[in-house]
Design a protein around this motif. Structure first.
Motif, mmCIF file in Angstrom:
data_model
loop_
_atom_site.group_PDB
_atom_site.id
_atom_site.type_symbol
_atom_site.label_atom_id
_atom_site.label_comp_id
_atom_site.label_asym_id
_atom_site.label_seq_id
_atom_site.Cartn_x
_atom_site.Cartn_y
_atom_site.Cartn_z
ATOM 1 N N ASN A 88 -2.019 9.530 -1.463
ATOM 2 C CA ASN A 88 -3.029 10.126 -0.591
ATOM 3 C C ASN A 88 -2.473 11.297 0.196
ATOM 4 O O ASN A 88 -3.113 12.326 0.347
ATOM 5 C CB ASN A 88 -3.581 9.082 0.376
ATOM 6 N N MET A 89 -1.264 11.090 0.693
ATOM 7 C CA MET A 89 -0.633 12.157 1.471
ATOM 8 C C MET A 89 -0.460 13.405 0.612
ATOM 9 O O MET A 89 -0.722 14.522 1.066
ATOM 10 C CB MET A 89 0.742 11.708 1.972
ATOM 11 N N MET A 97 0.170 3.952 -2.586
ATOM 12 C CA MET A 97 -1.180 4.493 -2.371
ATOM 13 C C MET A 97 -1.165 5.532 -1.254
ATOM 14 O O MET A 97 -1.751 6.618 -1.382
ATOM 15 C CB MET A 97 -2.088 3.325 -1.994
ATOM 16 N N VAL A 98 -0.474 5.196 -0.167
ATOM 17 C CA VAL A 98 -0.378 6.132 0.946
ATOM 18 C C VAL A 98 0.345 7.397 0.509
ATOM 19 O O VAL A 98 -0.073 8.511 0.820
ATOM 20 C CB VAL A 98 0.337 5.459 2.144
ATOM 21 N N PHE A 108 -2.332 18.906 -0.696
ATOM 22 C CA PHE A 108 -2.902 19.831 -1.673
ATOM 23 C C PHE A 108 -4.197 20.445 -1.144
ATOM 24 O O PHE A 108 -4.371 21.665 -1.133
ATOM 25 C CB PHE A 108 -3.160 19.076 -2.983
ATOM 26 N N PHE A 109 -5.088 19.597 -0.653
ATOM 27 C CA PHE A 109 -6.363 20.115 -0.167
ATOM 28 C C PHE A 109 -6.193 21.006 1.052
ATOM 29 O O PHE A 109 -6.884 22.004 1.210
ATOM 30 C CB PHE A 109 -7.325 18.960 0.142
ATOM 31 N N LEU A 153 -2.246 14.291 -1.961
ATOM 32 C CA LEU A 153 -3.566 14.892 -2.166
ATOM 33 C C LEU A 153 -4.027 15.652 -0.928
ATOM 34 O O LEU A 153 -4.592 16.742 -1.028
ATOM 35 C CB LEU A 153 -4.587 13.810 -2.532
ATOM 36 N N ILE A 154 -3.804 15.067 0.237
ATOM 37 C CA ILE A 154 -4.208 15.732 1.485
ATOM 38 C C ILE A 154 -3.487 17.058 1.618
ATOM 39 O O ILE A 154 -4.089 18.086 1.916
ATOM 40 C CB ILE A 154 -3.905 14.841 2.712
ATOM 41 N N PHE A 202 0.809 -1.230 0.000
ATOM 42 C CA PHE A 202 0.000 0.000 0.000
ATOM 43 C C PHE A 202 0.838 1.274 0.000
ATOM 44 O O PHE A 202 0.295 2.362 -0.034
ATOM 45 C CB PHE A 202 -0.924 0.011 1.227
ATOM 46 N N THR A 203 2.157 1.114 0.078
ATOM 47 C CA THR A 203 2.994 2.310 0.233
ATOM 48 C C THR A 203 2.764 3.369 -0.856
ATOM 49 O O THR A 203 2.564 4.542 -0.511
ATOM 50 C CB THR A 203 4.472 1.916 0.297
#
Lengths: 246, 244
Positions: A24-25, A20-21, A30-31, A27-28, A17-18
């Protein structure tokens, strides 16, 4: 056959999953950087229209009820929107002048400027954000509006104990209606606050003073233009302040 | 002495739980976020105890810079026929009507494409005679820079002009409105009746000014609004905890 099957390579069922994490990080981040969490608030004000008002239509303010607050500020040079030395107001400096009752007559004004009569106008310095003029002016306004403030305080106690209704929302709305009735109760002694600001006064101070109206439950206030009487009354105080600095 | 058998540990960490958490956080941010609007000037609003949130629809916000530049931004309804784009297109047509009435010698008329471009911009503030030239700038970053006043605008006859917001001055004659007053009237008269209604209630016009703005600058904007009888409006502020 059986031998062949058993020899078949066992696949690893776990997925890594690395990545993917990682994604996600990203993207987070960015938001988090692109969002505004704090929503601005609004302060509603109502001003009179610029139309000429006939004398009989004017609401005459009782002399004892009027409080005039004048906000004065200093300008500093700062780099704003591409202009290197734009004149902006210093939100941490400024003076607040106030006096009770009606402005003095022309004769009295002359005596005040000569020093023969005591100047009804007082002054407080704004100073830093927390100290300075705001607590002082709050005390003054609270004193003028104490009948309303006391009644609201009683009402607030009832509201906290949920006396109006066990339903929180209903309790809240009943409280709001009752508080509004108290604020507009003409049998109580309520001040009329006239707020004026000099051209160099900072907008932050004007909003601060408007805030005090809300804090002290003052329902009758207005923003007015500064006139010659006001500036004449401010003059002796200002010159005294300059002398004091020397 | 028996051999000590060291158990070989798996060095890989299970990332599933971590991934779960990040996905949750991501969902949270995606759902709660409202994106920062690009504004031609950065404004730090003064703190206040007022608790009423800024409406996110049917709003005409007036951005005021400390040096007195004025910009406008219009928001339509979120979920009706009067979307922001529709209201803006209508606003531009109304404004062109007002402007051409006052300046019959050199009327400004917009093409369909220019109206479409205008309906997509957020904050705007250029003198109306240059609006056409400004909308015809194809490069979006250059258009923003021209709006901010960083780059000059090249007009169609080759002149270079530096822009400084919507022209505004003290004006107490409602029958001879200045450009700012015409814009506000155009917004009030647009076909979006909800915007008109919220302006009537005092929630439709919000002044967003920096805390260092001298009062003289804010006063011009307020006085302009008073003259055209839009004397109910709100001031945008930042949240401050109420002191008891």
């Amino acid at each position: 056959m059986a031998k062949d099957l058993s020899r078949q390579k066992k696949f690893e069922t776990r997925i890594d999953f690395t990545p993917m994490v990682d994604m996600n990080m990203l993207l987070i981040t960015f938001f988090m950087l692109c969002t505004t969490m704090i929503k601005s608030q609004t302060l509603q004000i109502m001003l009179p229209t610029n139309e000429e008002v006939k004398d009989e239509q004017k609401n005459k303010v009782k002399q004892s009820e009027a409080v005039t607050i004048i906000i004065d500020g200093t300008t500093i040079e700062q780099k704003v929107d591409g202009i290197n030395n734009a004149q902006v107001s210093d939100p941490n400096a400024g003076m607040l002048f106030y006096y009770d009752g009606m402005p003095p007559t022309a004769q009295d004004l002359l005596k005040i400027t000569n020093g023969e009569l005591e100047n009804p106008m007082k002054q407080i310095a704004f100073g830093s954000e927390t100290g300075g003029a705001m607590p002082a002016i709050r005390e003054i306004l609270r004193e003028r509006n104490k009948e309303v403030v006391a009644k609201i305080a009683d009402l607030k106690k009832d509201w906290k104990e949920m006396k109006f209704s066990s339903n929180e929302e209903k309790n809240d709305s009943i409280y709001q209606v009752k508080a509004k009735a108290i604020r507009n109760d003409s049998t109580l002694k309520r001040p009329v606050v006239i707020i004026k600001a000099t051209p160099s006064a900072s907008y932050a101070h004007v909003v601060n003073v408007l805030d005090e109206m809300q804090i002290n439950n003052i329902s009758r206030y207005q923003i007015d233009r500064i006139n010659t009487v006001d500036s004449a009354m401010m003059m002796p105080l200002k010159s005294k302040a300059i002398e004091g600095k020397k | 002495m028996g051999k000590v058998k060291i158990k070989k540990k798996d060095t890989r960490i299970d990332m599933t739980a971590m991934s779960d958490v990040t996905v949750l956080l991501l969902t949270f941010f995606m759902l709660t976020s409202t994106f920062l609007q690009k504004e031609p000037i950065t404004v730090i609003t003064p703190p206040s105890v007022a608790k009423e949130p800024v409406p996110d629809q049917n709003l005409l916000s007036v951005l005021v810079s400390p040096t007195g530049k004025v910009f406008l931004e219009v928001l339509g309804s979120k979920d009706s026929t009067f979307k922001s784009e529709t209201v803006r297109a209508d606003l531009l047509k109304n404004m062109a009507g007002f402007y051409n009435e006052k300046h019959p010698s050199n009327p400004v008329n917009f093409t369909k494409k220019e109206v479409e471009t205008f309906s997509k911009v957020g904050a705007f503030g250029v003198p109306f005679q240059y609006m056409k030239d400004w909308l015809n700038i194809k490069d979006v970053t250059l258009r923003d820079k021209v709006l901010e006043g960083e780059e000059p605008l090249t007009t169609k006859d080759g002149k270079k002009v530096k822009l400084a917001g919507i022209p505004i001055s003290m004006n107490e004659n409602p029958s001879n409105p200045n450009e700012f007053q015409m814009w506000v009237r155009a917004a009030y008269n647009s076909m979006d009746s909800e915007l008109k209604h919220s302006i009537d209630k005092g929630k439709g016009i919000a002044i967003k000014a920096d805390q260092t703005t001298p009062y003289s600058v804010v006063n011009i904007v307020m006085d302009n609004l008073q003259t055209i009888k839009m004397n109910k409006f709100s001031l945008m502020t930042a949240l401050k905890a109420e002191e008891e």
